[in-house]
Design an enzyme around this catalytic site. Structure first.
Site, short mmCIF file in Angstrom:
data_model
loop_
_atom_site.label_atom_id
_atom_site.label_comp_id
_atom_site.label_asym_id
_atom_site.label_seq_id
_atom_site.Cartn_x
_atom_site.Cartn_y
_atom_site.Cartn_z
N HIS A 143 83.02 -5.26 -78.58
CA HIS A 143 83.42 -5.04 -76.88
C HIS A 143 82.70 -4.95 -75.99
CE1 HIS A 143 87.91 -6.44 -77.50
NE2 HIS A 143 87.53 -6.06 -79.10
N LYS A 334 90.15 -1.57 -61.86
CA LYS A 334 89.61 -1.56 -62.60
C LYS A 334 89.25 0.15 -63.21
CE LYS A 334 86.65 -4.82 -61.86
NZ LYS A 334 86.57 -6.02 -63.21
N ARG A 335 88.81 0.39 -64.63
CA ARG A 335 88.95 1.81 -64.95
C ARG A 335 86.95 2.57 -63.85
NH1 ARG A 335 90.50 4.23 -69.51
NH2 ARG A 335 89.53 5.89 -68.39
N LYS A 340 80.73 -0.75 -63.65
CA LYS A 340 81.74 -2.00 -63.07
C LYS A 340 80.72 -1.91 -61.25
CE LYS A 340 85.27 -1.58 -65.87
NZ LYS A 340 85.61 -2.95 -66.59
N THR A 442 89.84 -9.68 -68.44
CA THR A 442 90.30 -9.56 -68.07
C THR A 442 91.05 -9.82 -66.99
OG1 THR A 442 91.49 -7.92 -68.66
CG2 THR A 442 90.81 -9.62 -70.78
N LYS A 446 92.87 -12.68 -64.96
CA LYS A 446 94.40 -12.72 -63.76
C LYS A 446 94.23 -12.85 -62.63
CE LYS A 446 94.74 -8.57 -67.25
NZ LYS A 446 95.00 -6.86 -66.88
C1 LIG Z 1 93.50 -5.87 -66.48
C2 LIG Z 1 93.33 -4.74 -66.89
C3 LIG Z 1 92.20 -3.93 -66.49
C4 LIG Z 1 91.04 -5.25 -67.45
O1 LIG Z 1 90.15 -4.57 -66.04
P1 LIG Z 1 88.71 -5.55 -66.04
O2 LIG Z 1 88.58 -5.48 -64.67
O3 LIG Z 1 88.52 -6.27 -66.88
O4 LIG Z 1 87.96 -4.10 -66.39
C5 LIG Z 1 92.30 -2.55 -66.57
N1 LIG Z 1 92.99 -1.76 -66.30
C6 LIG Z 1 94.62 -2.50 -66.20
C7 LIG Z 1 95.36 -1.68 -65.39
C8 LIG Z 1 94.92 -4.25 -66.29
O5 LIG Z 1 95.67 -4.96 -66.39
#
Ligand SMILES: *Cc1c(COP(=O)(O)O)cnc(C)c1O
Length: 610
Positions: A143, A334-335, A340, A442, A446
């Site tokens: 990952h 995101k985190r 990022k 991910t 979304k």
């Molecule tokens: C989908 C999701 C992530 C992953 O987000 P990335 O933009 O791919 O890093 C992180 N936290 C939550 C709550 C999510 O739903």
């Protein structure tokens, strides 16, 4: 072909969650001699093992607990699989025919040694048969390529907690290196590189190496990432076992991320393409029929506006701020992590702010910029980035010149439930990581599924999203993986770049002068010095191209029918990113399992089947 696996079918799966408990909860002897803490110590100590998952691994005690947890959960699951075979009176030699064990990152990779221990010490098998069973049962998903995230356990800690496992790992390694030695006689360098035991500095067990040696397949989670696993992370293993490495691009579930999170889109899809899309997301393609239908595009835009209004209510309740749902919702959730690059976005927002202050904002779309995300407790720079985002929000939102033009929101406590509100309500999805560092992402999927346009680098699954939706429906910017590598080799000196970018220079100066920290000129110094000093994530190198792409976003927003068409096509063309497709690939290519025969008629009559 029936493609509706796993949702509204006549089968169900077990999900096991493990919890540690003491067999004796109260020590009466200790109690009777007045040792009141000791009377419950064993109970408290054992239950702590599963009370908090993976605490900050910065301290010695934290790391020790983490390794204990990894072993505990893995051992519980493997023992349960063995128990289940025994209960069905099946021979242990059939273990790989009944179980496929997918190592989700290196965290459970102690399974390689634990399964060997169960087979050899408990089931009395010989080494060769145990190793054959182990390597036919396990597979590993990588990952991350970030070196600091590839787990290593020092031999002192490992041997004090898991001495038998270490013994088994040494023997696995000895036999493996023997085969490598025969393939590459006299090549000591390759032995050092592929060894499970790292000899650089303190000797340590490299868990990604253990997982790779012990698995029949190793996959990355997006096409680019899998290629980098093969060529950058594990080129030696890929030369030894070329057929072991493959790609399975991640996906997200349309049940949660469309049907549950976005009822307005769900209704529109049910009405226009039937309810079957929930189980076969490729059917979203049928939306393309409407791409030149002005009335439908208008309806699409109205739907989006209504979803944004819902988020507006939440923002008001959570922050007290009123935002206009007609503005562009420009979102990065995101985190919080330097790779990022939330700080790249922050600098861009400051430039937008300055342009408005200087009256140079002609053609700039009115935006509500929304950030959300948590930082690891010990990650100082990430915490400072959160502080900066909040400082910018305070300054921008208090300035009457920004009214109707710019709002900045930081949503605290970002989690999945909040994500369900945010992704459907977004116009622009910020996917701006340094190329080569985001394995897949991910969130990007979304957003796109729900009709957000992406501004992004060629990183992780962004590459495949852009291929699917079409380059004309994606705002690309930034250096590629190779471009970053080239810069690194030339010797990157970010401070030399600042003078050539006057808008960036002014933004950095404003931060330094305390404009976003109530005059405090110390607070953000480490952040600014990091960017102009080493800039390890190439924020300044990508800044100019990022601004250019943001200007293209503003220009596109001005033609709303065109924007709605691009949004529609993003939804229509992201069926590939359904988790049904990912899971089907794991089933066919790695686990070699067939779908359970479905005895009820599926899909067509839709949601009412039992
Ligand atoms: C989908 C999701 C992530 C992953 O987000 P990335 O933009 O791919 O890093 C992180 N936290 C939550 C709550 C999510 O739903």
């Amino acid at each position: 072909m029936c493609r509706c696996w796993g949702y509204r079918v006549n089968t169900c799966d077990r999900l096991r969650l493990w919890k540690a408990e003491a067999s004796e909860s109260f020590d009466f002897y200790a109690f009777n001699i007045g040792d009141y803490y000791g009377a419950v110590e064993e109970k408290v100590g054992s239950e702590n093992l599963t009370k908090v998952l993976y605490p900050n691994d910065g301290t010695g005690e934290g790391r020790r607990l983490r390794l204990k947890q990894q072993h505990f959960f893995v051992s519980c699951s493997l023992q349960d699989m063995v128990r289940s075979l025994d209960a069905r009176q099946l021979p242990i030699s059939e273990f790989p025919d009944h179980w496929a064990v997918q190592l989700n990152d290196t965290h459970p990779s102690i399974a390689v040694a634990e399964l060997m221990r169960l087979l050899i010490d408990e089931k009395q098998l010989g080494w060769d048969q145990a190793w054959d069973i182990t390597t036919r049962s396990l597979s590993y998903t990588n990952h991350t390529l970030l070196p600091e995230a590839l787990e290593k356990w020092g031999l002192d800690l490992f041997s004090s907690l898991l001495p038998r496992h270490l013994e088994l790992i040494f023997e696995i390694n000895r036999r493996f290196l023997q085969t490598v030695r025969m393939k590459y006689p006299g090549n000591e360098q390759i032995l050092r590189r592929v060894s499970i035991i790292s000899e650089d500095g303190e000797k340590a067990v490299r868990m990604a190496n253990l997982a790779t040696v012990g698995s029949h397949h190793v996959n990355g989670v997006a096409a680019l990432h899998s290629e980098l696993v093969r060529t950058e992370l594990f080129p030696d293993y890929a030369a030894i076992w070329p057929e072991k490495f493959l790609n399975v691009t991640n996906g997200v579930t349309p049940r949660r991320w469309i049907a549950l999170a976005n009822p307005l889109l769900r209704n529109l899809l049910d009405e226009t393409i039937s309810a079957d899309w929930v189980r076969d997301l490729d059917l979203l393609k049928e939306l393309e029929r409407f791409q030149h239908d002005s009335a439908f595009l208008e309806r699409w835009g109205q739907m989006k506006l209504a979803v944004k209004r819902r988020l507006t209510n939440y923002v008001h309740q959570a922050t007290g701020l009123l935002v206009d749902p007609a503005t562009m919702f420009d979102v990065q959730v995101k985190r919080i992590h330097e790779y990022k690059r939330q700080h790249l976005n922050a600098l861009q927002v400051i430039v937008q702010y300055l342009r408005i202050k200087h009256g140079l904002d002609e053609g700039q779309a009115p935006r509500t910029v929304i950030f959300g995300g948590k930082a690891a407790p010990g990650y100082y720079m990430a915490k400072l980035i959160i502080r900066l985002l909040n400082g910018i929000a305070d300054t921008v939102n208090a300035d009457p010149d920004m009214d109707g033009r710019l709002r900045v929101i930081f949503l605290a406590d970002y989690n999945v439930k909040l994500g369900e509100r945010v992704y459907p309500a977004s116009d622009l999805s910020e996917q701006i990581s340094t190329a080569g560092l985001e394995a897949s992402g991910t969130g990007n999927m979304k957003f796109a599924m729900n009709g957000a346009l992406t501004i992004g680098t060629l990183d992780g699954a962004n590459v495949e999203i852009r291929e699917q939706v079409g380059e004309e429906n994606f705002f690309l910017f930034g250096r590629t993986t190779d471009g970053i590598e080239e810069l690194r080799q030339q010797g990157y000196r970010p401070w030399e770049w600042v003078s050539g970018m006057p808008e960036l220079a002014e933004a950095l100066r404003l931060i330094e002068q305390g404009h976003f920290s109530n005059g405090d000129t110390e607070l953000f110094k480490p952040l600014v010095e990091n960017l102009t000093g080493r800039d390890p994530f190439y924020v300044l190198a990508d800044f100019t191209d990022y601004l250019r792409a943001q200007d293209a976003v503003s220009a596109a927003w001005a033609d709303r029918e065109h924007w709605n068409r691009m949004s529609l096509l993003n939804s229509a063309r992201t069926g590939f990113f359904s988790s049904d497709r990912s899971i089907r690939e794991y089933a066919e290519r790695i686990w070699k399992v067939k779908p359970f025969p479905i005895t009820i008629s599926c899909a067509i009559e839709g949601v009412e089947s039992p």
